[in-house]
Design an enzyme around this catalytic site. Structure first.
Site, PDB file in Angstrom:
ATOM      1  N   ARG A 250       5.586 -10.302   8.943  1.00 26.15           N
ATOM      2  CA  ARG A 250       4.692  -9.333   9.692  1.00 26.15           C
ATOM      3  C   ARG A 250       4.310  -9.783  10.782  1.00 26.15           C
ATOM      4  O   ARG A 250       3.481 -11.134  10.918  1.00 26.15           O
ATOM      5  CB  ARG A 250       3.455  -8.903   8.609  1.00 26.15           C
ATOM      6  CG  ARG A 250       4.151  -7.872   7.543  1.00 26.15           C
ATOM      7  CD  ARG A 250       4.560  -6.601   8.272  1.00 26.15           C
ATOM      8  NE  ARG A 250       4.937  -5.741   7.098  1.00 26.15           N
ATOM      9  CZ  ARG A 250       6.498  -5.595   6.570  1.00 26.15           C
ATOM     10  NH1 ARG A 250       7.192  -6.322   7.219  1.00 26.15           N
ATOM     11  NH2 ARG A 250       6.535  -4.711   5.792  1.00 26.15           N
ATOM     12  N   GLU A 279       4.189  -3.229  17.091  1.00 29.93           N
ATOM     13  CA  GLU A 279       5.632  -2.838  17.195  1.00 29.93           C
ATOM     14  C   GLU A 279       5.498  -1.423  17.752  1.00 29.93           C
ATOM     15  O   GLU A 279       4.941  -0.493  17.300  1.00 29.93           O
ATOM     16  CB  GLU A 279       6.081  -2.839  15.739  1.00 29.93           C
ATOM     17  CG  GLU A 279       6.331  -4.391  15.338  1.00 29.93           C
ATOM     18  CD  GLU A 279       7.091  -4.626  13.927  1.00 29.93           C
ATOM     19  OE1 GLU A 279       7.755  -3.477  13.459  1.00 29.93           O
ATOM     20  OE2 GLU A 279       7.228  -5.736  13.367  1.00 29.93           O
ATOM     21  N   HIS A 298      12.431  -5.778  14.400  1.00 25.56           N
ATOM     22  CA  HIS A 298      12.307  -5.833  13.148  1.00 25.56           C
ATOM     23  C   HIS A 298      13.592  -5.285  12.250  1.00 25.56           C
ATOM     24  O   HIS A 298      13.550  -4.067  11.805  1.00 25.56           O
ATOM     25  CB  HIS A 298      11.238  -4.735  12.835  1.00 25.56           C
ATOM     26  CG  HIS A 298      10.517  -4.859  11.566  1.00 25.56           C
ATOM     27  ND1 HIS A 298       9.095  -4.777  11.228  1.00 25.56           N
ATOM     28  CD2 HIS A 298      10.850  -5.454  10.299  1.00 25.56           C
ATOM     29  CE1 HIS A 298       8.722  -5.217  10.052  1.00 25.56           C
ATOM     30  NE2 HIS A 298       9.763  -5.449   9.559  1.00 25.56           N
TER      31      HIS A 298
HETATM   32  C1  DGY Z   1      10.100  -4.947   4.641  1.00 25.81           C
HETATM   33  O1  DGY Z   1      10.879  -4.560   3.698  1.00 25.81           O
HETATM   34  O2  DGY Z   1       8.883  -5.254   4.297  1.00 25.81           O
HETATM   35  C2  DGY Z   1      10.709  -5.514   5.924  1.00 25.81           C
HETATM   36  O3  DGY Z   1       9.952  -5.957   6.688  1.00 25.81           O
HETATM   37  C3  DGY Z   1      11.725  -4.376   6.261  1.00 25.81           C
HETATM   38  O4  DGY Z   1      12.711  -4.922   6.960  1.00 25.81           O
END
Ligand code: DGY
Length: 337
Positions: A250, A279, A298
């Site tokens: 994250r 983002e 992402h």
């Molecule tokens: C998640 O599943 O948390 C990822 O960041 C998505 O790609």
């Protein structure tokens, strides 16, 4: 993956009655939608480009029993309280920091996620960022594209070998372990990690040692109060000047302006980010102008097989919750206690 096909129980689904409605907040692969429709549910999909606004989501959730949400959707207590029919929120992600799980549990709303199915895809992406940076693939490729390839250069685009280097993992969960396997078995790296639970792989070290010793440091923790902003100027400064930093977890775990400062000071051999905060990342960020930095939008879980498995899993979560059965990806398993 799933042996039994769960239809809605007659208690949850009565064909003579109006169909129960599910909201999907962005288009996803159709296999999950088919599962929901075959179970007698009516599915409404937000089809417009870009994320659904909070106001729109608030409005559209009001007559739904289930929501398939994206990690960019804020599912807070206000939204949950304003959805009187809501029984389940199934997040199209393994991370669920966008959902107020406590508020959901209080309202007896089940929360689901997609653990397991995106482990390899995300580890592959972290590996791809790492190899791209360690071997300077992007600047080398741009050199060719720009017509600057003149001859075979003995000194050109010298990268960094991974063999014998120390891989540090912050958060050795499923994805961290999958990357660790790739790096140790495939590339001869030594593993150290800082993680909450005991793990049999590599060597567990304190956070300070992880920062100071890693040649490559890859972040794989969830976003929590403890991890939010953890990689700030002070901690980034403790890392080796020629190390490589990868984040596929994250964006908020790294203080981006501090990272920008460190990169501009010449710190880091490479920085690979699949996640940013906010983002999307601002197109004006100086990080994007630096050839030692590689940013992707992402895409950790973005391969067909994985996204199809996620689509199936979010649908199974919804159907299980409507049947008051255990969700295959259950974030709040004590919700009905
Ligand atoms: C998640 O599943 O948390 C990822 O960041 C998505 O790609």
């Amino acid at each position: 993956m799933f042996n039994s096909f769960l239809f809605l129980s007659s208690k949850a689904y009565n064909p003579s009655m109006e169909k129960q409605k599910i909201l999907v907040t962005q288009s996803i692969l159709n296999n999950g939608i088919e599962i929901l429709e075959n179970a007698g549910l009516e599915v409404e999909i937000w089809q417009e480009k870009g994320p659904i606004s909070y106001e729109k989501l608030l409005n559209m959730a009001s007559d739904k029993v289930g929501i398939i949400s994206m990690l960019s959707d804020r599912i807070d207590s206000k939204l949950l309280e304003n959805a009187p029919h809501l029984k389940v929120v199934s997040n199209y992600a393994v991370g669920f920091n966008n959902i107020d799980v406590q508020a959901a549990s209080k309202l007896k709303i089940a929360v689901g996620n997609t653990p397991g199915v995106l482990t390899d895809a995300t580890a592959d992406l972290a590996m791809a960022l790492l190899l791209n940076l360690s071997r300077k693939i992007r600047p080398a490729s741009e050199n060719v594209k720009n017509g600057e390839w003149i001859n075979w250069e003995p000194m050109g685009f010298l990268g960094k070998s991974l063999k014998g280097k120390t891989l540090g993992i912050y958060g050795l969960g499923r994805i961290g372990q999958a990357l660790a396997k790739r790096c140790t078995h495939g590339f001869g790296m030594d593993l150290i990690h800082h993680t909450r639970s005991e793990k049999l792989m590599g060597t567990k070290v304190d956070f300070e040692t992880l920062l100071k010793t890693s040649d490559v440091l890859s972040i794989h923790c969830p976003l929590t109060e403890e991890t939010n902003g953890l990689f700030d100027y002070e901690n980034l400064s403790k890392m080796k000047k020629d190390s490589i930093l990868i984040n596929t977890a994250r964006g908020e775990v790294i203080v981006e302006k501090d990272l920008e400062k460190k990169v501009n000071e010449g710190h880091f051999f490479g920085v690979g980010l699949d996640v940013t905060a906010p983002e999307p990342m601002s197109a004006n960020s100086s990080l994007l102008k630096n050839e030692r930095v590689l940013v992707t939008p992402h895409i950790g879980s973005a391969d067909y097989e994985t996204r199809a498995a996620m689509s199936e899993l979010v649908a199974r979560n919804i159907i299980s919750a409507l049947n008051k059965a255990e969700l295959p990806g259950f974030v709040n398993p004590d919700v009905w206690n």
